[in-house]
Design an enzyme around this catalytic site. Sequence first.
Site, PDB file in Angstrom:
ATOM      1  N   LYS A 181       0.856  -1.182   0.000  1.00 14.91           N
ATOM      2  CA  LYS A 181       0.000   0.000   0.000  1.00 14.91           C
ATOM      3  C   LYS A 181       0.888   1.227   0.000  1.00 14.91           C
ATOM      4  O   LYS A 181       2.048   1.155   0.421  1.00 14.91           O
ATOM      5  CB  LYS A 181      -0.877  -0.012   1.255  1.00 14.91           C
ATOM      6  CG  LYS A 181      -2.098   0.859   1.177  1.00 14.91           C
ATOM      7  CD  LYS A 181      -3.266   0.201   0.473  1.00 14.91           C
ATOM      8  CE  LYS A 181      -4.429   1.161   0.309  1.00 14.91           C
ATOM      9  NZ  LYS A 181      -5.644   0.486  -0.172  1.00 14.91           N
TER      10      LYS A 181
ATOM     11  N   ASP B 237      -7.134   4.557  -4.216  1.00 15.25           N
ATOM     12  CA  ASP B 237      -7.757   4.437  -2.885  1.00 15.25           C
ATOM     13  C   ASP B 237      -8.330   5.826  -2.597  1.00 15.25           C
ATOM     14  O   ASP B 237      -8.570   6.594  -3.556  1.00 15.25           O
ATOM     15  CB  ASP B 237      -6.715   3.998  -1.832  1.00 15.25           C
ATOM     16  CG  ASP B 237      -7.342   3.611  -0.492  1.00 15.25           C
ATOM     17  OD1 ASP B 237      -7.848   2.493  -0.379  1.00 15.25           O
ATOM     18  OD2 ASP B 237      -7.347   4.436   0.438  1.00 15.25           O
TER      19      ASP B 237
HETATM   20  P1  NAP Z   1     -12.897   8.100  -2.156  1.00 10.20           P
HETATM   21  O1  NAP Z   1     -13.495   7.902  -3.500  1.00 10.20           O
HETATM   22  O2  NAP Z   1     -11.825   9.100  -1.981  1.00 10.20           O
HETATM   23  O3  NAP Z   1     -14.102   8.407  -1.147  1.00 10.20           O
HETATM   24  C1  NAP Z   1     -13.904   8.461   0.229  1.00 10.20           C
HETATM   25  C2  NAP Z   1     -15.194   8.914   0.886  1.00 10.20           C
HETATM   26  O4  NAP Z   1     -15.034   8.799   2.295  1.00 10.20           O
HETATM   27  C3  NAP Z   1     -15.543  10.361   0.607  1.00 10.20           C
HETATM   28  O5  NAP Z   1     -16.943  10.525   0.619  1.00 10.20           O
HETATM   29  C4  NAP Z   1     -14.892  11.093   1.783  1.00 10.20           C
HETATM   30  O6  NAP Z   1     -15.499  12.343   2.111  1.00 10.20           O
HETATM   31  C5  NAP Z   1     -15.111  10.091   2.905  1.00 10.20           C
HETATM   32  N1  NAP Z   1     -14.032  10.231   3.895  1.00 10.20           N
HETATM   33  C6  NAP Z   1     -12.695  10.021   3.690  1.00 10.20           C
HETATM   34  N2  NAP Z   1     -12.000  10.271   4.798  1.00 10.20           N
HETATM   35  C7  NAP Z   1     -12.922  10.638   5.712  1.00 10.20           C
HETATM   36  C8  NAP Z   1     -12.812  11.014   7.068  1.00 10.20           C
HETATM   37  N3  NAP Z   1     -11.628  11.057   7.699  1.00 10.20           N
HETATM   38  N4  NAP Z   1     -13.972  11.301   7.722  1.00 10.20           N
HETATM   39  C9  NAP Z   1     -15.165  11.252   7.095  1.00 10.20           C
HETATM   40  N5  NAP Z   1     -15.315  10.902   5.805  1.00 10.20           N
HETATM   41  C10 NAP Z   1     -14.207  10.598   5.133  1.00 10.20           C
HETATM   42  O7  NAP Z   1     -12.291   6.726  -1.587  1.00 10.20           O
HETATM   43  P2  NAP Z   1     -12.793   5.235  -1.863  1.00 10.20           P
HETATM   44  O8  NAP Z   1     -11.942   4.665  -2.932  1.00 10.20           O
HETATM   45  O9  NAP Z   1     -14.276   5.221  -2.003  1.00 10.20           O
HETATM   46  O10 NAP Z   1     -12.349   4.511  -0.512  1.00 10.20           O
HETATM   47  C11 NAP Z   1     -13.223   4.439   0.631  1.00 10.20           C
HETATM   48  C12 NAP Z   1     -12.756   3.322   1.550  1.00 10.20           C
HETATM   49  O11 NAP Z   1     -12.769   2.079   0.853  1.00 10.20           O
HETATM   50  C13 NAP Z   1     -11.334   3.450   2.109  1.00 10.20           C
HETATM   51  O12 NAP Z   1     -11.277   2.873   3.397  1.00 10.20           O
HETATM   52  C14 NAP Z   1     -10.522   2.585   1.162  1.00 10.20           C
HETATM   53  O13 NAP Z   1      -9.312   2.141   1.742  1.00 10.20           O
HETATM   54  C15 NAP Z   1     -11.501   1.454   0.938  1.00 10.20           C
HETATM   55  N6  NAP Z   1     -11.280   0.644  -0.261  1.00 10.20           N
HETATM   56  C16 NAP Z   1     -11.266   1.218  -1.486  1.00 10.20           C
HETATM   57  C17 NAP Z   1     -11.095   0.428  -2.617  1.00 10.20           C
HETATM   58  C18 NAP Z   1     -11.149   0.995  -4.002  1.00 10.20           C
HETATM   59  O14 NAP Z   1     -11.121   0.205  -4.958  1.00 10.20           O
HETATM   60  N7  NAP Z   1     -11.277   2.283  -4.189  1.00 10.20           N
HETATM   61  C19 NAP Z   1     -10.893  -0.957  -2.468  1.00 10.20           C
HETATM   62  C20 NAP Z   1     -10.934  -1.523  -1.197  1.00 10.20           C
HETATM   63  C21 NAP Z   1     -11.139  -0.706  -0.111  1.00 10.20           C
HETATM   64  P3  NAP Z   1     -14.698  13.700   1.774  1.00 10.20           P
HETATM   65  O15 NAP Z   1     -14.691  13.778   0.291  1.00 10.20           O
HETATM   66  O16 NAP Z   1     -15.495  14.754   2.455  1.00 10.20           O
HETATM   67  O17 NAP Z   1     -13.321  13.533   2.363  1.00 10.20           O
END
Ligand code: NAP
Length: 447
Positions: free
Chosen positions: A129, A169
Site C-alpha cells: 500500500k 484508494d
Molecule cells: P474516495 O473515493 O476518496 O471516497 C472516500 C469517501 O469517504 C468520501 O466521501 C470522503 O469524504 C469520505 N471520507 C474520507 N475520509 C474521511 C474522514 N476522515 N472522515 C469522514 N469521511 C471521510 O475513496 P474510496 O476509494 O471510495 O475509498 C473508501 C474506503 O474504501 C477506504 O477505506 C478505502 O481504503 C476502501 N477501499 C477502497 C477500494 C477501491 O477500490 N477504491 C478498495 C478496497 C477498499 P470527503 O470527500 O469529504 O473527504
Amino acid sequence: MSTLHPTLQPMYETVLRRNPGEVEFHQAAHEVLESLRPVVDKRPEFVDASIIERICEPERQIIFRVPWVDDSGKVRINRGFRVEFNSALGPYKGGLRFHPSVYLGIVKFLGFEQIFKNALTSMPIGGGKGGSDFDPKGRSDGEIMRFCQSFMTELYRHLGEYTDVPAGDIGVGGREIGYLFGQYKRITNRYEAGVLTGKGLSWGGSQVRTEATGYGTVFFVHEMLRARKTDFDGKKVVVSGSGNVAIYAAEKVAQLGGTVIALSDSGGYIVQEGGIDLDAVKELKEVRRGRISEYAEKRDARFVADGCIWDVPCDIALPCATQNELDESGAGALVKNGCIIVAEGANMPTTPEALRVLRRGGIEFAPGKAANAGGVATSALEMQQNASRDTWTFEYAEERLHDIMQGIYGTCAMTAEEYGMPGDYVAGANIAGFIRVADAMLALGVI
Ligand code: NAP
C-alpha cells in the site's frame, strides 16, 4: 483489547515496540493475531518457521519527499510512502491514498490488511500500500497533475508489472491514475500497462474496475442474505461516504431491490427515505466534485452536519468511507434500531469496541478484507487482460467478479466452521487468508 494466545502475545509486543505510535497498524495486527489462536495449535510448523513474526514485518518500506509547484508558483512539499509488505503470492498489489491523515502507520495497516485480502481472492498477488499526506481537496487539475508527476518521479523505480502494481484508494481515482501512468511511461519509455490498475477504459483499463469494490461488497452481503433465506428486496440500507466505494455499493443495492436512504461525506450526511437519486450523486461527486450537502439543497432530503449517520434506522449498514468511522455508540444505535447486517466496504471502518457491541447485539458482520476484496480482485483481472492484450465486456467482467465474491464468501464461511466458529466471518477471513500466505512462505524458504 482482549488477551492473545501466549505464543502470539510476545509477537504482538514486538509489533508495538518496532512500530511506536502506529496505532492503526497495532489495531490491524491485533485483530489478525486474535483470530490465529486456533491456527497456532493446529499448524505448529508456522510457529516453528517464525511465519507470523515475518508476516508482521514489511519486506520493504519506502519514504520520500514529493516537491511540487502550486498554481501561485509556491513550492510545496509532501511526503510519499510505499510499504511493500509481502510478495509470497505475487507482486505487491494495493492502492495509493492521498489524504492529509496519511502517515506510515496508516499505510502499514492498509498494507497488512491487503496481504490477507489479496490471498482471499485466490489471485497471484502479494500485499502492499502507499500514498501521501497530500490533500487533493480544492486543488486544480494542473496542481493534481504536477503532484502526481513528482510522486511518480520517485516511485517509478520501485514499480513494475512483476514487482509492485499500485491502484487507487481515497483521493486517487481515474484522473490521478492517468497522470501517474503518463509519468511512468515517460520516464521508463515503456507502455507497461500492467504496472498500474484502475486505468481508463480507452488505455488499458478493465470494465467494472470502477464499480468493483462497491458491487463486490454488495455481492458478499447478498450471499449473507441468501444464507438467511432472504434478499435485498424492501431492505433499507445506509451507506457512509459518497466516494468510489460508496456510490457503487449504493448502485448495486438499488439494482438488487434495496433502498439506499443515507449517504455522507466528511461534512455530514443526507437522508431521503424514498431512496437517494444516485445519478444526481454521481454528477455531484464524480463530475463537479461538490459536497454532499449540495444534494439536499434541491431535493426532498435532509442534510445533517453534526450527527452520526448510524443513528438513521436501517436493515443493513455499509461503512464505505474510512477507518474507525463506526464506533461503539454508532454500533449501539444500529443494534437498537434493528439492523441485521454490517458489511465493511471501507478498510477497518469498525472499531474493536464497536465490533463487540455488534456481536453482542446479534448483528452479522462482514470484515473489509473479505467484503471489499472485489476491487483488488478486479484489478487482478485488469492485469490478466493487459498480459493477454485482451479486453472483456462489462457483463463478462461482472460475472467474474460475482463468482470471485461468492468464492470468498464460501471460503470465509467454511473456514469459520472448520475452526469451530460458525458465522464468524472475521475469523474465517483472517485464518483462510493467513494460511494461504503462510503455506507459500513456508514453500519459499527463509527469505
Ligand atoms: P474516495 O473515493 O476518496 O471516497 C472516500 C469517501 O469517504 C468520501 O466521501 C470522503 O469524504 C469520505 N471520507 C474520507 N475520509 C474521511 C474522514 N476522515 N472522515 C469522514 N469521511 C471521510 O475513496 P474510496 O476509494 O471510495 O475509498 C473508501 C474506503 O474504501 C477506504 O477505506 C478505502 O481504503 C476502501 N477501499 C477502497 C477500494 C477501491 O477500490 N477504491 C478498495 C478496497 C477498499 P470527503 O470527500 O469529504 O473527504
